[in-house]
Scaffold this motif. Structure first.
Motif, PDB file in Angstrom:
ATOM      1  N   LYS A  15      59.055-122.244  39.859  1.00 12.69           N
ATOM      2  CA  LYS A  15      59.194-121.299  40.957  1.00 12.69           C
ATOM      3  C   LYS A  15      58.925-119.910  40.415  1.00 12.69           C
ATOM      4  N   SER A  16      57.901-119.288  40.921  1.00 15.38           N
ATOM      5  CA  SER A  16      57.504-117.972  40.438  1.00 15.38           C
ATOM      6  C   SER A  16      58.604-116.950  40.681  1.00 15.38           C
ATOM      7  N   HIS A  17      58.824-116.089  39.704  1.00 15.70           N
ATOM      8  CA  HIS A  17      59.811-115.024  39.869  1.00 15.70           C
ATOM      9  C   HIS A  17      59.322-113.976  40.861  1.00 15.70           C
ATOM     10  N   LEU A  18      58.034-114.006  41.183  1.00 18.25           N
ATOM     11  CA  LEU A  18      57.489-113.041  42.148  1.00 18.25           C
ATOM     12  C   LEU A  18      57.832-113.413  43.584  1.00 18.25           C
ATOM     13  N   LEU A  19      58.175-114.682  43.818  1.00 22.14           N
ATOM     14  CA  LEU A  19      58.461-115.132  45.182  1.00 22.14           C
ATOM     15  C   LEU A  19      59.673-114.448  45.787  1.00 22.14           C
ATOM     16  N   LYS A  20      60.620-114.024  44.958  1.00 18.90           N
ATOM     17  CA  LYS A  20      61.831-113.433  45.504  1.00 18.90           C
ATOM     18  C   LYS A  20      61.587-112.067  46.135  1.00 18.90           C
ATOM     19  N   PHE A  21      60.396-111.477  45.893  1.00 20.39           N
ATOM     20  CA  PHE A  21      60.081-110.183  46.482  1.00 20.39           C
ATOM     21  C   PHE A  21      59.192-110.318  47.716  1.00 20.39           C
ATOM     22  N   ASN A  22      58.751-111.546  48.014  1.00 19.46           N
ATOM     23  CA  ASN A  22      57.911-111.798  49.184  1.00 19.46           C
ATOM     24  C   ASN A  22      58.739-112.528  50.230  1.00 19.46           C
ATOM     25  N   VAL A  64      66.849-107.598  51.431  1.00 18.00           N
ATOM     26  CA  VAL A  64      66.853-106.159  51.128  1.00 18.00           C
ATOM     27  C   VAL A  64      65.917-105.869  49.961  1.00 18.00           C
ATOM     28  N   ARG A  65      65.714-106.864  49.092  1.00 16.23           N
ATOM     29  CA  ARG A  65      64.855-106.693  47.921  1.00 16.23           C
ATOM     30  C   ARG A  65      63.383-106.982  48.206  1.00 16.23           C
ATOM     31  N   ALA A  66      63.050-107.409  49.412  1.00 16.87           N
ATOM     32  CA  ALA A  66      61.674-107.778  49.749  1.00 16.87           C
ATOM     33  C   ALA A  66      60.741-106.584  49.631  1.00 16.87           C
ATOM     34  N   LEU A  67      59.575-106.823  49.050  1.00 16.89           N
ATOM     35  CA  LEU A  67      58.559-105.786  48.922  1.00 16.89           C
ATOM     36  C   LEU A  67      57.384-106.057  49.860  1.00 16.89           C
ATOM     37  N   ASN A  68      57.061-107.339  50.039  1.00 16.32           N
ATOM     38  CA  ASN A  68      55.956-107.731  50.910  1.00 16.32           C
ATOM     39  C   ASN A  68      56.477-108.684  51.983  1.00 16.32           C
ATOM     40  N   VAL A  69      56.001-108.487  53.204  1.00 17.40           N
ATOM     41  CA  VAL A  69      56.387-109.366  54.308  1.00 17.40           C
ATOM     42  C   VAL A  69      55.132-109.837  55.009  1.00 17.40           C
ATOM     43  N   LYS A  70      55.145-111.106  55.416  1.00 23.35           N
ATOM     44  CA  LYS A  70      54.011-111.662  56.140  1.00 23.35           C
ATOM     45  C   LYS A  70      54.529-112.363  57.392  1.00 23.35           C
ATOM     46  N   VAL A  71      53.833-112.166  58.495  1.00 22.96           N
ATOM     47  CA  VAL A  71      54.197-112.823  59.752  1.00 22.96           C
ATOM     48  C   VAL A  71      53.448-114.144  59.826  1.00 22.96           C
ATOM     49  N   GLU A 106      59.282-101.819  69.381  1.00 23.19           N
ATOM     50  CA  GLU A 106      57.873-102.174  69.533  1.00 23.19           C
ATOM     51  C   GLU A 106      57.112-101.969  68.230  1.00 23.19           C
ATOM     52  N   GLU A 107      57.423-100.865  67.516  1.00 19.36           N
ATOM     53  CA  GLU A 107      56.772-100.593  66.235  1.00 19.36           C
ATOM     54  C   GLU A 107      57.617-101.188  65.118  1.00 19.36           C
ATOM     55  N   ILE A 108      57.018-102.119  64.376  1.00 20.27           N
ATOM     56  CA  ILE A 108      57.761-102.870  63.362  1.00 20.27           C
ATOM     57  C   ILE A 108      57.182-102.580  61.983  1.00 20.27           C
ATOM     58  N   ASP A 109      58.062-102.157  61.067  1.00 21.54           N
ATOM     59  CA  ASP A 109      57.682-102.002  59.671  1.00 21.54           C
ATOM     60  C   ASP A 109      58.751-102.660  58.796  1.00 21.54           C
ATOM     61  N   LEU A 110      58.591-102.518  57.485  1.00 24.58           N
ATOM     62  CA  LEU A 110      59.490-103.190  56.547  1.00 24.58           C
ATOM     63  C   LEU A 110      60.943-102.749  56.727  1.00 24.58           C
ATOM     64  N   ALA A 111      61.155-101.467  56.957  1.00 22.09           N
ATOM     65  CA  ALA A 111      62.521-100.944  57.116  1.00 22.09           C
ATOM     66  C   ALA A 111      63.204-101.540  58.345  1.00 22.09           C
ATOM     67  N   VAL A 112      62.460-101.708  59.433  1.00 22.35           N
ATOM     68  CA  VAL A 112      63.020-102.281  60.669  1.00 22.35           C
ATOM     69  C   VAL A 112      63.465-103.721  60.418  1.00 22.35           C
ATOM     70  N   LEU A 113      62.627-104.477  59.712  1.00 22.62           N
ATOM     71  CA  LEU A 113      62.957-105.878  59.429  1.00 22.62           C
ATOM     72  C   LEU A 113      64.170-105.998  58.514  1.00 22.62           C
ATOM     73  N   LYS A 114      64.283-105.084  57.541  1.00 20.43           N
ATOM     74  CA  LYS A 114      65.439-105.107  56.639  1.00 20.43           C
ATOM     75  C   LYS A 114      66.717-104.752  57.396  1.00 20.43           C
ATOM     76  N   ASN A 115      66.652-103.752  58.275  1.00 19.06           N
ATOM     77  CA  ASN A 115      67.825-103.359  59.057  1.00 19.06           C
ATOM     78  C   ASN A 115      68.269-104.462  60.008  1.00 19.06           C
ATOM     79  N   ALA A 116      67.292-105.217  60.527  1.00 16.35           N
ATOM     80  CA  ALA A 116      67.609-106.314  61.441  1.00 16.35           C
ATOM     81  C   ALA A 116      68.134-107.540  60.694  1.00 16.35           C
ATOM     82  N   GLY A 117      67.981-107.546  59.370  1.00  7.18           N
ATOM     83  CA  GLY A 117      68.467-108.670  58.565  1.00  7.18           C
ATOM     84  C   GLY A 117      67.528-109.864  58.566  1.00  7.18           C
ATOM     85  N   LEU A 118      66.277-109.650  58.959  1.00  9.04           N
ATOM     86  CA  LEU A 118      65.318-110.761  58.997  1.00  9.04           C
ATOM     87  C   LEU A 118      64.699-111.034  57.631  1.00  9.04           C
ATOM     88  N   VAL A 119      64.674-110.018  56.768  1.00  6.46           N
ATOM     89  CA  VAL A 119      64.135-110.201  55.419  1.00  6.46           C
ATOM     90  C   VAL A 119      65.165-109.699  54.413  1.00  6.46           C
TER      91      VAL A 119
END
Length: 144
Positions: free
Chosen positions: A67-74, A103-110, A88-101
């Motif tokens: 298991k890649s150690h890089l996966l924990k940031f994606n 807190v340590r996530a750097l990259n997010v993919k839908v 309506e406007e969604i960025d990384l901060a919005v997703l972190k505040n909503a608890g969907l990703v």
């Protein structure tokens, strides 16, 4: 009870075994090590897992899993989760505040899972080809 009267439990303390101190001790001459061989010699013993030249167990078994150690940031977000968000406007901060990703996530993919019927604008978030098509079909867009 006084500090000077405290004693260890009966049988808890015993004299150290003194080897190589004469025949009468029962551990004289070879000091309980037997005759000859690697285990009888000073400083001579095998390392942990050594099986006398036979291939050791940890090398006989196949290597499995990684298991890649890089996966924990994606992280991943589904279309259904975007549907539940009130903004309506969604960025990384919005997703972190909503608890969907994380807190340590750097990259997010839908990813395309679930339905999306409202317009959303993604900023700095990637999307799979199917998710991108679904977002654009709902009137939204993906900004880099």
């Amino acid at each position: 009870m006084e500090l000077n009267s405290i004693k260890p439990a009966e049988g808890a303390k015993h004299a150290k075994r003194r080897v190589g101190r004469g025949i009468g001790s029962g551990l004289g001459k070879t000091a309980g090590r037997g005759h000859k061989g690697q285990k009888s010699r000073a400083g001579g013993y095998h390392k942990v897992g050594f099986e006398g030249g036979q291939m050791p167990l940890q090398r006989r078994l196949p290597k499995r899993g990684f298991k890649s150690h890089l996966l924990k940031f994606n992280d991943e977000v589904t279309l259904a989760q975007l549907q539940d968000l009130s903004v309506e406007e969604i960025d990384l901060a919005v997703l972190k505040n909503a608890g969907l990703v994380s807190v340590r996530a750097l990259n997010v993919k839908v990813v395309k899972s679930g339905e999306l019927s409202k317009k959303v604008v993604l900023k700095g978030i990637g999307a799979t080809a199917g998710a991108k098509a679904a977002i654009e079909a709902a009137g939204g867009s993906i900004a880099a």
